[in-house]
Scaffold this motif. Sequence first.
Motif, mmCIF file in Angstrom:
data_model
loop_
_atom_site.group_PDB
_atom_site.id
_atom_site.type_symbol
_atom_site.label_atom_id
_atom_site.label_comp_id
_atom_site.label_asym_id
_atom_site.label_seq_id
_atom_site.Cartn_x
_atom_site.Cartn_y
_atom_site.Cartn_z
ATOM 1 N N SER A 1 21.275 0.942 13.402
ATOM 2 C CA SER A 1 20.009 0.477 12.802
ATOM 3 C C SER A 1 19.979 0.524 11.279
ATOM 4 C CB SER A 1 18.807 1.250 13.354
ATOM 5 O OG SER A 1 18.568 0.866 14.682
ATOM 6 N N THR A 2 20.858 1.281 10.677
ATOM 7 C CA THR A 2 20.878 1.376 9.217
ATOM 8 C C THR A 2 22.244 1.862 8.754
ATOM 9 O OG1 THR A 2 19.816 2.400 7.288
ATOM 10 C CG2 THR A 2 19.991 3.747 9.245
ATOM 11 N N SER A 3 22.601 1.469 7.540
ATOM 12 C CA SER A 3 23.782 2.075 6.917
ATOM 13 C C SER A 3 23.381 3.439 6.377
ATOM 14 C CB SER A 3 24.291 1.194 5.774
ATOM 15 O OG SER A 3 24.758 -0.053 6.261
ATOM 16 N N VAL A 4 24.326 4.357 6.362
ATOM 17 C CA VAL A 4 24.051 5.712 5.872
ATOM 18 C C VAL A 4 24.905 5.950 4.629
ATOM 19 C CG1 VAL A 4 23.893 8.150 6.474
ATOM 20 C CG2 VAL A 4 23.715 6.411 8.270
ATOM 21 N N VAL B 1 6.691 3.252 8.526
ATOM 22 C CA VAL B 1 7.402 3.043 9.796
ATOM 23 C C VAL B 1 7.531 1.552 10.065
ATOM 24 C CG1 VAL B 1 6.640 5.211 10.841
ATOM 25 C CG2 VAL B 1 5.246 3.147 11.122
ATOM 26 N N TYR B 2 8.408 1.227 11.010
ATOM 27 C CA TYR B 2 8.524 -0.141 11.504
ATOM 28 C C TYR B 2 7.716 -0.247 12.786
ATOM 29 C CZ TYR B 2 12.482 -0.565 8.294
ATOM 30 O OH TYR B 2 13.281 -0.589 7.174
ATOM 31 N N PRO C 1 19.654 -7.492 5.414
ATOM 32 C CA PRO C 1 20.127 -7.496 6.805
ATOM 33 C C PRO C 1 21.525 -6.913 6.979
ATOM 34 C CG PRO C 1 20.279 -9.693 5.858
ATOM 35 C CD PRO C 1 19.555 -8.847 4.850
ATOM 36 N N ILE C 2 22.280 -6.718 5.890
ATOM 37 C CA ILE C 2 23.596 -6.085 6.000
ATOM 38 C C ILE C 2 23.456 -4.614 6.347
ATOM 39 C CG2 ILE C 2 25.569 -5.268 4.621
ATOM 40 C CD1 ILE C 2 25.719 -7.929 3.282
ATOM 41 N N ARG C 3 22.379 -3.990 5.857
ATOM 42 C CA ARG C 3 22.273 -2.544 6.007
ATOM 43 C C ARG C 3 21.027 -2.068 6.743
ATOM 44 N NH1 ARG C 3 19.321 0.022 1.750
ATOM 45 N NH2 ARG C 3 18.446 -1.465 0.258
ATOM 46 N N ARG C 4 20.137 -2.996 7.146
ATOM 47 C CA ARG C 4 18.937 -2.601 7.893
ATOM 48 C C ARG C 4 18.723 -3.555 9.056
ATOM 49 N NH1 ARG C 4 15.237 -1.848 2.669
ATOM 50 N NH2 ARG C 4 14.951 -4.075 3.064
ATOM 51 N N TYR C 5 18.655 -3.019 10.251
ATOM 52 C CA TYR C 5 18.494 -3.859 11.438
ATOM 53 C C TYR C 5 17.135 -4.573 11.481
ATOM 54 C CZ TYR C 5 19.471 -5.468 16.171
ATOM 55 O OH TYR C 5 19.710 -6.258 17.267
ATOM 56 N N CYS D 1 14.212 2.050 15.294
ATOM 57 C CA CYS D 1 14.643 1.829 13.907
ATOM 58 C C CYS D 1 14.021 2.852 12.959
ATOM 59 C CB CYS D 1 14.288 0.409 13.459
ATOM 60 S SG CYS D 1 15.244 -0.878 14.289
ATOM 61 N N SER D 2 12.778 3.230 13.204
ATOM 62 C CA SER D 2 12.129 4.247 12.368
ATOM 63 C C SER D 2 12.825 5.591 12.526
ATOM 64 C CB SER D 2 10.640 4.375 12.734
ATOM 65 O OG SER D 2 9.949 3.162 12.506
ATOM 66 N N HIS D 3 13.185 5.914 13.767
ATOM 67 C CA HIS D 3 13.874 7.184 14.033
ATOM 68 C C HIS D 3 15.244 7.206 13.369
ATOM 69 C CE1 HIS D 3 16.655 9.719 16.443
ATOM 70 N NE2 HIS D 3 15.667 10.586 16.335
ATOM 71 N N GLU D 4 15.987 6.097 13.489
ATOM 72 C CA GLU D 4 17.329 6.060 12.901
ATOM 73 C C GLU D 4 17.265 6.156 11.382
ATOM 74 O OE1 GLU D 4 20.036 6.278 14.924
ATOM 75 O OE2 GLU D 4 18.381 6.490 16.331
ATOM 76 N N GLU D 5 16.243 5.559 10.796
ATOM 77 C CA GLU D 5 16.068 5.646 9.346
ATOM 78 C C GLU D 5 15.835 7.091 8.912
ATOM 79 O OE1 GLU D 5 13.279 3.372 6.082
ATOM 80 O OE2 GLU D 5 12.283 4.290 7.814
ATOM 81 N N ARG D 6 14.958 7.790 9.631
ATOM 82 C CA ARG D 6 14.686 9.198 9.294
ATOM 83 C C ARG D 6 15.935 10.050 9.506
ATOM 84 N NH1 ARG D 6 9.793 7.937 11.925
ATOM 85 N NH2 ARG D 6 10.513 8.855 13.881
ATOM 86 N N ARG D 7 16.670 9.768 10.578
ATOM 87 C CA ARG D 7 17.884 10.529 10.874
ATOM 88 C C ARG D 7 18.916 10.345 9.766
ATOM 89 N NH1 ARG D 7 21.303 9.789 16.453
ATOM 90 N NH2 ARG D 7 21.566 7.677 15.644
ATOM 91 N N ALA D 8 19.074 9.130 9.283
ATOM 92 C CA ALA D 8 20.021 8.855 8.200
ATOM 93 C C ALA D 8 19.606 9.580 6.925
ATOM 94 C CB ALA D 8 20.114 7.347 7.952
ATOM 95 N N ASP D 9 18.297 9.578 6.633
ATOM 96 C CA ASP D 9 17.797 10.272 5.438
ATOM 97 C C ASP D 9 18.054 11.771 5.533
ATOM 98 O OD1 ASP D 9 16.940 7.925 4.324
ATOM 99 O OD2 ASP D 9 14.847 8.146 4.946
ATOM 100 N N GLU D 10 17.826 12.333 6.720
ATOM 101 C CA GLU D 10 18.042 13.773 6.906
ATOM 102 C C GLU D 10 19.514 14.130 6.737
ATOM 103 O OE1 GLU D 10 16.506 14.557 10.769
ATOM 104 O OE2 GLU D 10 14.392 14.343 10.159
#
Length: 773
Positions: A331-334, A553-554, A575-579, A610-619
């Motif tokens: 869902s996102t690049s980290v 959130v999305y 779109p390369i780095r965010r689903y 997607c919101s969860h994956e974004e938070r997970r990547a930030d953490e």
Amino acid sequence: MNKNNKTSNLRQQDPFLQREQQRYEKPLPSREWISQVLEQIGVPLTIKKLAKTLSIHRSEFDFFERRIKAMVRDGQAYINRAGNVCTAEKLALIKCKIAAHKDGFGFAIPLNKTGQKDLVLYARQMQGLMNGDIVTVRPSGFDRKGRQEGQVLEIIERANTDVVARVYMEHGVWIAVPEDKRLSGHIILEASAKQPSVQSGQVVVVKITAYPKAHHPAMGVITEILGNYADSGMEIEIAVRKHHLPHVFSDACLTASKKIPKTVRKTDLKNRVDLRDLNLVTIDGETARDFDDAVFAEKIGRNFRLVVAIADVSHYVPEGLAIDIDAYERSTSVYFPRRVIPMLPEALSNGICSLIPEVDRLCMVCDMTITSTGNIKTYQFYPAVMHSKARLTYTQVAQWLESKETHPLEKEINTLHKLYQVLSKKRHQRGAMEFDGQETQMIFNDEGKIERIEPIFRNDAHRLIEECMLCANVCAAEFLLSHQHPALFRSHLGPTTEKLATLQEQLALVGLHLEGGSDPTPKDYAQLFTQLEGRADKTLLQIMLLRSMQQAVYEPNNQGHFGLAYDAYAHFTSPIRRYPDLLVHRAIKAVLHQQTYQPKHSWQEMGIHCSHEERRADEASKDVENWLKTYYMQDKIGEVFEGTISGLTGFGLFIMLDGLYTEGMIHISELGQDYFNFRPEIMAIEGERTKVSFKLGDRVVVKVARADLDNCRVELLLISGGSKGKTARTKTIDSHNTKQKESKKPHQQKNKRAPLKKPIKNNTNKSKKKQAI
């Protein structure tokens, strides 16, 4: 009609029967109809009785039983201890994800109920649970703070199968201590299993073979030895596994990526607008590797034409195929210091979808007409082919604008800058917030050790690109809403009643007030932001204001973007780095073809994911950054620094150290010869006898006492500071002497760290220019 006929007709009355017939050759009753029938009957039934009620043939029973269990797994039904099926709605059951706290309690976060608040779970309810587990929860009473409590009825899915941990031998038994502090309790390594040769203190991956129960710890076996804790790059390996980040592309995905063309083919140009003669350019940070947006502006009469071209990832990533499956999972690049885990394989992210200069690339375009007052007069979306004329950097463009030097793209860059000035003025009128937080970058030496931490200064080139991206994102949201096409919007709500009350109390303590009463507007926030200029505590107050608002959130229900002061906002530009951006592209294309895009998953489900994956990547990124900064401070033990109080808690002060851009903590017991207490009503820590107090923004002088890598914490000792005429300690030092190094004790010597195989001299983090609030 007799009872038997009524029963046999129940199956035919399914309002979703036609849908099921399209999906299956021999359709079963739909989930919705099963729930409705259970509710009509009014009592729980066994699966066999329910099957008989719905006229399920013996040959269909196994499939029917699987459907019931799938409903249980998805939180739509519940099977009680007597084996009876109950509807989740009737029992007020909620499917939740466990968010555990290191202190033993946790929260149950609803997954499929909008508007439902998190439920608090105390230690006794958390027994046997692990962070991330999917469970069925029934709301119970309320605690003393007025929070809804929950009762866990069933564990639907375990989140942790493999855990990254450090191993130790205790009393003849090998134990594994999880790196994730939210996974409370040790894992006992099975003595009977054949374990690989491992040394005490090493970092390993443990596969859980038995999950914890009320009075029994988890059991496991070692499946991988990652190495020693101080090995270079280990912090990233730990973070990746600790947060369960997908970091290896599937074989199917890699195979598919090899078939991706390296150049644009003639067949790809069909039904595309040719923009190859347009002077589109990319403007990014010096270390950026993938370029997903290009811009162009020209003056047309009194108006501006702004063209934002975005890499057409959706052309190369059809939904449901291998690359898309992997991309959705991530869902996102980290972005880590020195390493990136991309959402897409390199053949796409750094290849055919990267808008590198002097080559043809496919793109999706938002072509806008913007008035001299900053209003978007018209816009249109269309697929195109482009040919970037240059890869520019923020520093380069800023120097051009400041020096007025001539260059081949002078006209286009100057026009972009004039447009930015117009849009910036409109931004202030709109009431969008201007948050000027201090970003930093880590500079590494050849051994992979932080050499220094430098601030990143935003200039007009950063802001120029940001405003262009905002325009395109707003148009994307309006376009989809005007055509009534579902999509994922970026929703950002203002403060809750509780957070607003807390904020007003905190502001009053520093002589400030937020206008707007119980319903402040973005403009009220923006006005308060302007009052912070020149204040020593500006950064701290800005963070306080941002934290009072809800997290962005999305979600498929557009609720506007409070921070940016937009009625509607969607992510279109990365779109390369965010689903979610990829989904927006697919939806826009569907509208252009007068179709409706129907994704494999529900929009609500995708928004939550997607919101969860974004938070997970930030953490995960934050974990790595904190570890590196703690490691950086190891060779500064004994040194003295000046700093600013950046946080107050019941256990101490947080200090931001000058010039190091690193935070440390002074424990409340170390503040002086007094008993100190945290007094939230005055936002201060105060001594009972001396009345010496410490407040946000106060200046202090401290000494680095310890850099605790296990807990990523820098511990400080107070040298001087505190108000009311006295300092908490009597010792003072001259300002010119605040960085003199004192001799280290033997036990304070830092661990030696293995060098990298390849020297790395800079940071590979992509700029966060387009990541809105």
